[in-house]
Scaffold this motif. Structure first.
Motif, PDB file in Angstrom:
ATOM      1  N   LEU A  51       0.821  -1.211   0.000  1.00 47.82           N
ATOM      2  CA  LEU A  51       0.000   0.000   0.000  1.00 47.82           C
ATOM      3  C   LEU A  51       0.852   1.258   0.000  1.00 47.82           C
ATOM      4  O   LEU A  51       0.452   2.290  -0.550  1.00 47.82           O
ATOM      5  CB  LEU A  51      -0.948  -0.013   1.197  1.00 47.82           C
ATOM      6  N   ASN A  52       2.029   1.200   0.606  1.00 47.44           N
ATOM      7  CA  ASN A  52       2.943   2.334   0.538  1.00 47.44           C
ATOM      8  C   ASN A  52       3.307   2.664  -0.903  1.00 47.44           C
ATOM      9  O   ASN A  52       3.576   3.820  -1.228  1.00 47.44           O
ATOM     10  CB  ASN A  52       4.223   2.032   1.330  1.00 47.44           C
ATOM     11  N   GLU A  53       3.321   1.654  -1.749  1.00 44.89           N
ATOM     12  CA  GLU A  53       3.778   1.828  -3.127  1.00 44.89           C
ATOM     13  C   GLU A  53       2.656   2.172  -4.101  1.00 44.89           C
ATOM     14  O   GLU A  53       2.929   2.531  -5.239  1.00 44.89           O
ATOM     15  CB  GLU A  53       4.509   0.560  -3.583  1.00 44.89           C
ATOM     16  N   VAL A  54       1.410   2.046  -3.650  1.00 46.02           N
ATOM     17  CA  VAL A  54       0.304   2.362  -4.561  1.00 46.02           C
ATOM     18  C   VAL A  54      -0.495   3.586  -4.124  1.00 46.02           C
ATOM     19  O   VAL A  54      -1.144   4.230  -4.950  1.00 46.02           O
ATOM     20  CB  VAL A  54      -0.645   1.147  -4.749  1.00 46.02           C
ATOM     21  N   PHE A  55      -0.441   3.931  -2.823  1.00 40.19           N
ATOM     22  CA  PHE A  55      -1.144   5.122  -2.363  1.00 40.19           C
ATOM     23  C   PHE A  55      -0.320   6.372  -2.658  1.00 40.19           C
ATOM     24  O   PHE A  55       0.906   6.336  -2.629  1.00 40.19           O
ATOM     25  CB  PHE A  55      -1.413   5.058  -0.854  1.00 40.19           C
ATOM     26  N   GLY A  56      -0.993   7.475  -2.909  1.00 46.28           N
ATOM     27  CA  GLY A  56      -0.320   8.746  -3.129  1.00 46.28           C
ATOM     28  C   GLY A  56       0.327   9.261  -1.852  1.00 46.28           C
ATOM     29  O   GLY A  56      -0.077   8.918  -0.741  1.00 46.28           O
ATOM     30  N   ALA A  57       1.319  10.133  -1.994  1.00 44.36           N
ATOM     31  CA  ALA A  57       2.108  10.580  -0.853  1.00 44.36           C
ATOM     32  C   ALA A  57       1.287  11.394   0.146  1.00 44.36           C
ATOM     33  O   ALA A  57       1.468  11.276   1.353  1.00 44.36           O
ATOM     34  CB  ALA A  57       3.304  11.400  -1.341  1.00 44.36           C
ATOM     35  N   ARG A  58       0.368  12.229  -0.317  1.00 45.17           N
ATOM     36  CA  ARG A  58      -0.267  13.202   0.571  1.00 45.17           C
ATOM     37  C   ARG A  58      -1.395  12.626   1.415  1.00 45.17           C
ATOM     38  O   ARG A  58      -1.658  13.112   2.507  1.00 45.17           O
ATOM     39  CB  ARG A  58      -0.777  14.390  -0.243  1.00 45.17           C
ATOM     40  N   ALA A  59      -2.086  11.621   0.941  1.00 42.08           N
ATOM     41  CA  ALA A  59      -3.194  11.041   1.711  1.00 42.08           C
ATOM     42  C   ALA A  59      -2.921   9.596   2.091  1.00 42.08           C
ATOM     43  O   ALA A  59      -3.833   8.873   2.489  1.00 42.08           O
ATOM     44  CB  ALA A  59      -4.490  11.130   0.913  1.00 42.08           C
ATOM     45  N   LYS A  60      -1.678   9.186   2.013  1.00 40.84           N
ATOM     46  CA  LYS A  60      -1.317   7.791   2.264  1.00 40.84           C
ATOM     47  C   LYS A  60      -1.703   7.350   3.669  1.00 40.84           C
ATOM     48  O   LYS A  60      -2.264   6.267   3.874  1.00 40.84           O
ATOM     49  CB  LYS A  60       0.178   7.616   2.066  1.00 40.84           C
TER      50      LYS A  60
END
Length: 446
Positions: free
Chosen positions: A141-150
């Motif tokens: 999930l760290n690799e597929v979620f965007g940085a700002r709303a992860k």
């Protein structure tokens, strides 16, 4: 040993080096499947503990035998969980998700066929795959979620823990009188099987595909091309090893890995006393009768759901490391207030709920932080190592609580060891590396 190179032909066409990020629809689908999988993995893990007294009575075991079975199931699960780290990092995040869900389903199904302590230990040790959902999610999930709303999105997924706990307690109470403990295990396989089918629709992480491509180039002898692509993608493969766990303790990562492992170890010492031993602590230290204690646990876990979302959101804004330190410190303070100040059922419920709000809520930013803080090539192994360090603490938590009472301490003072452990956990994280919020994963982890 560093991964070597051969003179094999390239496995991809030249120039096929771009891997697009997942679409919004794919990310949403991934989050839903991950949430359901973690919820039912927790349901499976907690159900074994809930049903152990019935299993003990059915087989006619002594208390000592039941204790040995629980201990060896826990140890076996940890061994299985450690195998998942290299699987995530070398075979793929998506495949690891399928394996962990499938392993949990098999463990539940075979548990219904157990004929004695040995067979039950063997099949329930496979529940280590379900426990590893947390590690796989941390990497994937760290690799597929965007940085700002992860953090907020990850908090939604992590909220599967209290959902799974409440689901296990509710369904076990409803189903056990009619289908027995074996039937409950059989029923647990069905949602896991459905999720297993859903997981075949997931897309592999673009980060892992890039690492896989760089490894192929290195094996094919194209070191210069691999290094050029690695610089372009901000992926350093210089320390890539077959033994992914060894790399966690190289000089560059040793302090960080020790700090994270110690933090989660002490955190679960504290958490275990007010989750696994919740009814015992509440009845012995606060005089709450069993029915009231069960309602307190249920309400506390419902409040903890909000904690996952809030601290996931807060970590996106002020940084996950600092958020976890704040949450753990406040969990220690609230534990002390619960034990030494709170009087009366309503006040005990409030403070117990606050303990879970802070303590369990801290898990959302913590595992998002774990995943982003390790290089892509060992992200899964780093998360798997941390994921195992915690349950080891879970073994010590009840032992410390019981040992202090045997030494003459009151239940209140014995339970206060959990507040001390929560405070130590927060202090351990001070030694880990700080990460500014809102950064893209590649720039953070390399």
């Amino acid at each position: 040993m560093t991964i070597g190179m051969t003179d094999k032909a390239p496995r991809r066409a030249e120039g096929a080096d771009e891997f697009p990020p997942l679409t919004r629809g794919q990310i949403g689908y991934t989050a839903i499947v991950a949430l359901l999988a973690w919820t039912f993995a927790v349901y499976d893990l907690i159900t074994f503990g809930n049903l152990l007294p019935l299993i003990q009575a059915d087989f006619g075991w002594s208390n000592a035998t039941a204790s040995y079975v629980a201990t060896f199931v826990g140890l076996g699960s940890l061994v299985i969980a450690l195998t998942v780290g290299p699987l995530i990092d070398f075979v793929g995040r998506r495949f690891a998700l399928v394996v962990t869900t499938g392993g949990a389903a098999i463990s539940s199904g075979l548990a219904a066929l157990a004929v004695g302590p040995v067979s039950l230990i063997i099949v329930r040790s496979l529940a280590g795959f379900g426990m590893s959902e947390q590690a796989v999610n941390s990497a994937y999930l760290n690799e597929v979620f965007g940085a700002r709303a992860k953090g907020f999105l990850y908090g939604i997924v992590q909220a599967g823990w209290p959902l799974g706990v409440m689901l296990s307690a509710g369904l076990a109470a409803v189903l056990t009188p009619t289908v027995g403990w074996r039937g409950v295990f059989v029923i647990a396989t069905f949602p896991l099987a459905v999720i297993l089918i859903c997981r075949f629709g997931l897309k592999e992480s673009p980060y892992f595909l890039k690492v896989k491509r760089l490894r192929e180039l290195r094996r094919d002898g194209k070191v210069a091309e691999a290094e050029a692509l690695g610089r372009k993608w901000q992926l350093d493969m210089a320390g890539d090893r077959l033994n992914t766990y060894a790399e966690l303790f190289t000089p560059a990562l040793r302090r960080h890995s020790i700090a994270l492992g110690a933090m989660f170890f002490f955190k679960i010492i504290a958490d275990s006393q007010l989750t696994v031993l919740a009814t015992s602590v509440l009845s012995q230290a606060k005089g709450i009768e069993l029915t009231g204690a069960l309602w307190t646990v249920f309400i506390g876990n419902a409040v903890a759901l909000v904690g996952y979302l809030f601290f996931g959101w807060l970590g996106d804004r002020i940084g996950r490391r600092g958020t976890v330190i704040i949450a753990q410190t406040l969990a220690a303070v609230c534990t002390a207030l619960l034990l030494f100040v709170a009087q009366g059922f309503a006040i005990v419920v409030v403070f117990y709920s606050l303990v879970l709000f802070f303590a369990q809520g801290a898990a959302a930013p913590f595992f998002a932080y774990v995943g982003e803080s390790y290089p892509t090539r060992i992200r899964g192994s780093g998360a798997a190592y941390i994921n195992v360090a915690g349950p080891v603490g879970g073994i010590f938590g009840p032992l410390i609580y019981g040992s202090l009472q045997q030494a003459g301490a009151s239940p209140t003072v014995a339970a206060a060891s959990g507040a001390v452990a929560a405070l130590i956990a927060a202090a351990c994280l001070l030694a880990a590396r700080p990460i500014r919020p809102g950064q893209e994963l590649a720039s953070v982890s390399h």
